[in-house]
Design a protein around this motif. Structure first.
Motif, PDB file in Angstrom:
ATOM      1  N   ASP A 340       0.812  -1.237   0.000  1.00  0.00           N
ATOM      2  CA  ASP A 340       0.000   0.000   0.000  1.00  0.00           C
ATOM      3  C   ASP A 340       0.836   1.274   0.000  1.00  0.00           C
ATOM      4  O   ASP A 340       0.378   2.310   0.478  1.00  0.00           O
ATOM      5  CB  ASP A 340      -0.957   0.014   1.213  1.00  0.00           C
ATOM      6  N   GLN A 341       2.073   1.209  -0.517  1.00  0.00           N
ATOM      7  CA  GLN A 341       2.914   2.416  -0.544  1.00  0.00           C
ATOM      8  C   GLN A 341       2.693   3.232  -1.811  1.00  0.00           C
ATOM      9  O   GLN A 341       2.903   4.431  -1.812  1.00  0.00           O
ATOM     10  CB  GLN A 341       4.391   2.008  -0.507  1.00  0.00           C
ATOM     11  N   ILE A 342       2.359   2.579  -2.911  1.00  0.00           N
ATOM     12  CA  ILE A 342       2.175   3.301  -4.177  1.00  0.00           C
ATOM     13  C   ILE A 342       0.893   2.814  -4.850  1.00  0.00           C
ATOM     14  O   ILE A 342       0.364   1.760  -4.512  1.00  0.00           O
ATOM     15  CB  ILE A 342       3.383   3.116  -5.151  1.00  0.00           C
ATOM     16  N   SER A 343       0.420   3.620  -5.832  1.00  0.00           N
ATOM     17  CA  SER A 343      -0.804   3.239  -6.541  1.00  0.00           C
ATOM     18  C   SER A 343      -0.467   2.271  -7.672  1.00  0.00           C
ATOM     19  O   SER A 343       0.700   2.086  -8.034  1.00  0.00           O
ATOM     20  CB  SER A 343      -1.471   4.491  -7.109  1.00  0.00           C
ATOM     21  N   TRP A 344      -1.512   1.699  -8.253  1.00  0.00           N
ATOM     22  CA  TRP A 344      -1.329   0.727  -9.340  1.00  0.00           C
ATOM     23  C   TRP A 344      -0.577   1.368 -10.515  1.00  0.00           C
ATOM     24  O   TRP A 344       0.359   0.800 -11.040  1.00  0.00           O
ATOM     25  CB  TRP A 344      -2.711   0.210  -9.768  1.00  0.00           C
ATOM     26  N   ALA A 352       9.601   2.545 -15.358  1.00  0.00           N
ATOM     27  CA  ALA A 352      10.058   3.396 -16.478  1.00  0.00           C
ATOM     28  C   ALA A 352      11.124   4.378 -15.997  1.00  0.00           C
ATOM     29  O   ALA A 352      12.155   4.579 -16.655  1.00  0.00           O
ATOM     30  CB  ALA A 352       8.869   4.153 -17.072  1.00  0.00           C
ATOM     31  N   GLU A 353      10.873   4.992 -14.822  1.00  0.00           N
ATOM     32  CA  GLU A 353      11.848   5.967 -14.300  1.00  0.00           C
ATOM     33  C   GLU A 353      13.172   5.283 -13.968  1.00  0.00           C
ATOM     34  O   GLU A 353      14.245   5.841 -14.198  1.00  0.00           O
ATOM     35  CB  GLU A 353      11.292   6.652 -13.048  1.00  0.00           C
ATOM     36  N   THR A 354      13.102   4.093 -13.436  1.00  0.00           N
ATOM     37  CA  THR A 354      14.332   3.362 -13.098  1.00  0.00           C
ATOM     38  C   THR A 354      15.103   3.018 -14.357  1.00  0.00           C
ATOM     39  O   THR A 354      16.323   3.217 -14.435  1.00  0.00           O
ATOM     40  CB  THR A 354      13.992   2.069 -12.299  1.00  0.00           C
ATOM     41  N   LEU A 355      14.387   2.525 -15.357  1.00  0.00           N
ATOM     42  CA  LEU A 355      15.061   2.118 -16.595  1.00  0.00           C
ATOM     43  C   LEU A 355      15.683   3.327 -17.300  1.00  0.00           C
ATOM     44  O   LEU A 355      16.734   3.218 -17.939  1.00  0.00           O
ATOM     45  CB  LEU A 355      14.070   1.399 -17.519  1.00  0.00           C
ATOM     46  N   ALA A 356      15.059   4.503 -17.131  1.00  0.00           N
ATOM     47  CA  ALA A 356      15.620   5.727 -17.739  1.00  0.00           C
ATOM     48  C   ALA A 356      16.971   6.060 -17.098  1.00  0.00           C
ATOM     49  O   ALA A 356      17.784   6.771 -17.695  1.00  0.00           O
ATOM     50  CB  ALA A 356      14.637   6.877 -17.570  1.00  0.00           C
ATOM     51  N   ARG A 375      21.926  -2.514  -7.660  1.00  0.00           N
ATOM     52  CA  ARG A 375      21.880  -1.100  -8.051  1.00  0.00           C
ATOM     53  C   ARG A 375      20.475  -0.724  -8.546  1.00  0.00           C
ATOM     54  O   ARG A 375      19.933   0.321  -8.191  1.00  0.00           O
ATOM     55  CB  ARG A 375      22.933  -0.861  -9.145  1.00  0.00           C
ATOM     56  N   ALA A 376      19.887  -1.602  -9.376  1.00  0.00           N
ATOM     57  CA  ALA A 376      18.541  -1.317  -9.901  1.00  0.00           C
ATOM     58  C   ALA A 376      17.541  -1.191  -8.753  1.00  0.00           C
ATOM     59  O   ALA A 376      16.654  -0.326  -8.778  1.00  0.00           O
ATOM     60  CB  ALA A 376      18.113  -2.428 -10.856  1.00  0.00           C
ATOM     61  N   ARG A 377      17.686  -2.049  -7.738  1.00  0.00           N
ATOM     62  CA  ARG A 377      16.771  -1.975  -6.589  1.00  0.00           C
ATOM     63  C   ARG A 377      16.950  -0.669  -5.815  1.00  0.00           C
ATOM     64  O   ARG A 377      15.977  -0.069  -5.342  1.00  0.00           O
ATOM     65  CB  ARG A 377      16.972  -3.184  -5.658  1.00  0.00           C
ATOM     66  N   GLU A 378      18.216  -0.232  -5.696  1.00  0.00           N
ATOM     67  CA  GLU A 378      18.468   1.054  -4.996  1.00  0.00           C
ATOM     68  C   GLU A 378      17.812   2.201  -5.765  1.00  0.00           C
ATOM     69  O   GLU A 378      17.137   3.049  -5.183  1.00  0.00           O
ATOM     70  CB  GLU A 378      19.979   1.330  -4.931  1.00  0.00           C
ATOM     71  N   VAL A 379      18.025   2.211  -7.084  1.00  0.00           N
ATOM     72  CA  VAL A 379      17.482   3.308  -7.906  1.00  0.00           C
ATOM     73  C   VAL A 379      15.950   3.276  -7.867  1.00  0.00           C
ATOM     74  O   VAL A 379      15.302   4.318  -7.701  1.00  0.00           O
ATOM     75  CB  VAL A 379      18.018   3.210  -9.363  1.00  0.00           C
ATOM     76  N   ALA A 380      15.381   2.077  -8.002  1.00  0.00           N
ATOM     77  CA  ALA A 380      13.911   1.967  -7.985  1.00  0.00           C
ATOM     78  C   ALA A 380      13.363   2.425  -6.636  1.00  0.00           C
ATOM     79  O   ALA A 380      12.379   3.169  -6.578  1.00  0.00           O
ATOM     80  CB  ALA A 380      13.498   0.522  -8.261  1.00  0.00           C
ATOM     81  N   THR A 381      14.005   2.010  -5.551  1.00  0.00           N
ATOM     82  CA  THR A 381      13.524   2.377  -4.218  1.00  0.00           C
ATOM     83  C   THR A 381      13.596   3.895  -4.034  1.00  0.00           C
ATOM     84  O   THR A 381      12.655   4.513  -3.519  1.00  0.00           O
ATOM     85  CB  THR A 381      14.363   1.653  -3.131  1.00  0.00           C
ATOM     86  N   ALA A 382      14.697   4.493  -4.523  1.00  0.00           N
ATOM     87  CA  ALA A 382      14.839   5.944  -4.401  1.00  0.00           C
ATOM     88  C   ALA A 382      13.790   6.667  -5.251  1.00  0.00           C
ATOM     89  O   ALA A 382      13.442   7.820  -4.963  1.00  0.00           O
ATOM     90  CB  ALA A 382      16.246   6.360  -4.834  1.00  0.00           C
ATOM     91  N   ASN A 383      13.286   6.016  -6.289  1.00  0.00           N
ATOM     92  CA  ASN A 383      12.303   6.646  -7.179  1.00  0.00           C
ATOM     93  C   ASN A 383      10.854   6.370  -6.807  1.00  0.00           C
ATOM     94  O   ASN A 383       9.947   6.831  -7.494  1.00  0.00           O
ATOM     95  CB  ASN A 383      12.542   6.190  -8.623  1.00  0.00           C
ATOM     96  N   LEU A 384      10.640   5.574  -5.739  1.00  0.00           N
ATOM     97  CA  LEU A 384       9.254   5.311  -5.359  1.00  0.00           C
ATOM     98  C   LEU A 384       8.601   6.614  -4.921  1.00  0.00           C
ATOM     99  O   LEU A 384       9.193   7.360  -4.130  1.00  0.00           O
ATOM    100  CB  LEU A 384       9.197   4.315  -4.190  1.00  0.00           C
ATOM    101  N   PRO A 385       7.394   6.903  -5.407  1.00  0.00           N
ATOM    102  CA  PRO A 385       6.725   8.129  -4.957  1.00  0.00           C
ATOM    103  C   PRO A 385       6.455   8.064  -3.457  1.00  0.00           C
ATOM    104  O   PRO A 385       6.174   7.001  -2.923  1.00  0.00           O
ATOM    105  CB  PRO A 385       5.388   8.094  -5.727  1.00  0.00           C
ATOM    106  N   ARG A 386       6.626   9.215  -2.784  1.00  0.00           N
ATOM    107  CA  ARG A 386       6.378   9.240  -1.331  1.00  0.00           C
ATOM    108  C   ARG A 386       5.076   9.916  -1.011  1.00  0.00           C
ATOM    109  O   ARG A 386       4.619  10.760  -1.726  1.00  0.00           O
ATOM    110  CB  ARG A 386       7.517   9.966  -0.632  1.00  0.00           C
TER     111      ARG A 386
END
Ligand code: NDP
Ligand code: MG
Length: 386
Positions: A340-344, A352-356, A375-386
């Motif tokens: 329940d941290q982000i929407s669908w 998409a943002e991570t792959l960019a 590294r991909a997990r770090e970038v994706a986690t940092a890009n999760l909307p808050r």
């Protein structure tokens, strides 16, 4: 006839449970010798071990090991990735039914040890395709797909020229149910709930792949899976939406002939196909009834509302560790949605943002792959909307 020993890793999940059903029906042909699971369902894992008389069990942590050893003194309990690798090296047939990148040791070790690998865990193949390519030609090694679309293609390719790159095949056509949100308006997709996303119209599966099916990321991952499995360029892999999930996929030959595999949606059929090859096991899972009228539809995918498919092709074209980044970012985003941290909608946006932000590497070693995944997990986690 001596029985084929089977290691079932990911035994407590959806594919694991259906594999056990196949094994229960074929006690004279197969012997379950090893199982493994995560930390979520240890009681179930112990029940399975007792039912099938399994004495080698894989678990993720030492704490899990202690619990299993207390419940079943005398069994051999193996821990973590090393445990999975050892179990995957010591049976005739290895079923990889683990979910996510955690299944990597199973895929690599089974092939390295020259075993038959019945692969449900697509994430490991997608992330590690160049490494899998190196070990899949080990004497004795066989890579057979449980994923229904790829199993269909495996069957539809039976008459194809065996020359490299399938010269008489024009393209592979993967079918997609379209998921629960097929045909929904864009505004409605902003309001999607977890319960809606977890309700797949045609298949009952584990939560991660069910969410992937709702975003069409599952089909994107399957395009990469098909390219890696069959050694074919992604531009020769197409997707068509087929809501009934009866045609599991197709091969179009250069003369225009299309060969398809049909059955009712039932994963026990592809599981039994992979276990039984080259024989067909005599069961009626998925059997069709042609006496009751029914229709089949085929329509193009909606890439406007479901951009995951386009993003997956992009990852394929980037090559290197980009497919590993795609799959890792997706795992992070799906877990965040299920928590329940982000929407669908934000699942695919995060991917998409991570792959960019992909940092190009050529994958030549396991060390590089593990670093890319991290590294991909770090970038994706940092890009999760808050
Ligand atoms: P589930 O979530 O139902 O099951 C996953 C299994 O993996 C469980 O047994 C789980 O154990 C185990 N697991 C999780 N983490 C670890 C770990 N670190 N070490 C060992 N085992 C672990 O998933 P599914 O069965 O739906 O899917 C499994 C794979 O098959 C996925 O890659 C999916 O994409 C693929 N697949 C699934 C289909 C389906 O119909 N379900 C169809 C086609 C492909 P625990 O119970 O303890 O959490
Ligand atoms: Mg599939």
């Amino acid at each position: 006839m001596s029985r084929t020993s089977v290691a079932l890793l990911g035994a407590t999940g959806s594919i694991g449970t259906q594999t056990l059903e196949v094994l229960r029906r074929e006690p004279e042909r197969f012997e379950l010798t090893s199982i493994a699971g995560g930390s979520g369902n240890l009681e179930r894992l112990i029940e399975i071990a007792k039912e099938f008389g399994v004495n080698r069990i894989g678990v993720p942590t030492n704490a899990c090991r202690d619990l299993v050893m207390t419940a079943m003194p005398g069994v051999s309990v193996l821990v973590g990735d090393e445990g999975l690798s050892e179990l995957a090296s010591s049976a005739d047939t290895v079923v990889n039914a683990v979910v996510g990148f955690a299944g990597l040791p199973v895929t690599l070790s089974a092939l390295e040890a020259g075993k038959r690998l019945a692969l449900a865990n697509k994430e490991s193949l997608i992330a590690a395709a160049p490494l899998v390519e190196r070990v899949r030609h080990t004497p004795g090694a066989e890579l057979l797909p449980i994923d229904s679309e790829h199993c269909a293609i495996h069957q539809a390719l039976a008459g194809a020229s065996k020359a490299e790159g399938f010269p008489d095949v024009r393209r592979l056509v993967l079918t997609a149910s379209g998921g629960p949100f097929r045909g929904w308006a864009s505004e409605a997709l902003d309001q999607v709930t977890k319960a809606q996303a977890l309700a797949h119209p045609t298949w009952a599966m584990g939560p991660k792949i069910t969410i992937d099916s709702s975003t069409l990321m599952n089909k994107g991952l399957e395009v990469l899976e098909a390219a890696a499995l069959f050694g074919i360029e992604v531009d020769r892999v197409d997707v068509v939406v087929h809501p009934q999930s009866i045609v599991h996929s197709m091969v179009e030959y250069v003369d225009g002939s299309v060969i398809a595999q049909l059955s009712k949606p039932d994963m026990r059929l592809p599981i039994a196909y992979c276990l039984g090859m080259p024989e067909r096991l005599d069961h009626s899972w998925g059997a069709m009834d042609f006496q009751t009228p029914f229709s089949l539809e085929f329509l193009p995918p909606d890439t406007q509302n479901f951009p995951a498919l386009t993003i997956a092709y992009e990852a394929a074209r980037l090559g290197g560790a980009a497919p590993a980044w795609l799959s890792a970012a997706n795992e992070v985003a799906v877990a965040a949605f299920l928590n329940d941290q982000i929407s669908w909608r934000q699942i695919v946006e995060t991917v998409a943002e991570t792959l960019a932000l992909y940092e190009p590497v050529t994958l030549t070693s396991l060390t590089e792959l593990l670093a890319a995944d991290k590294r991909a997990r770090e970038v994706a986690t940092a890009n999760l909307p808050r």
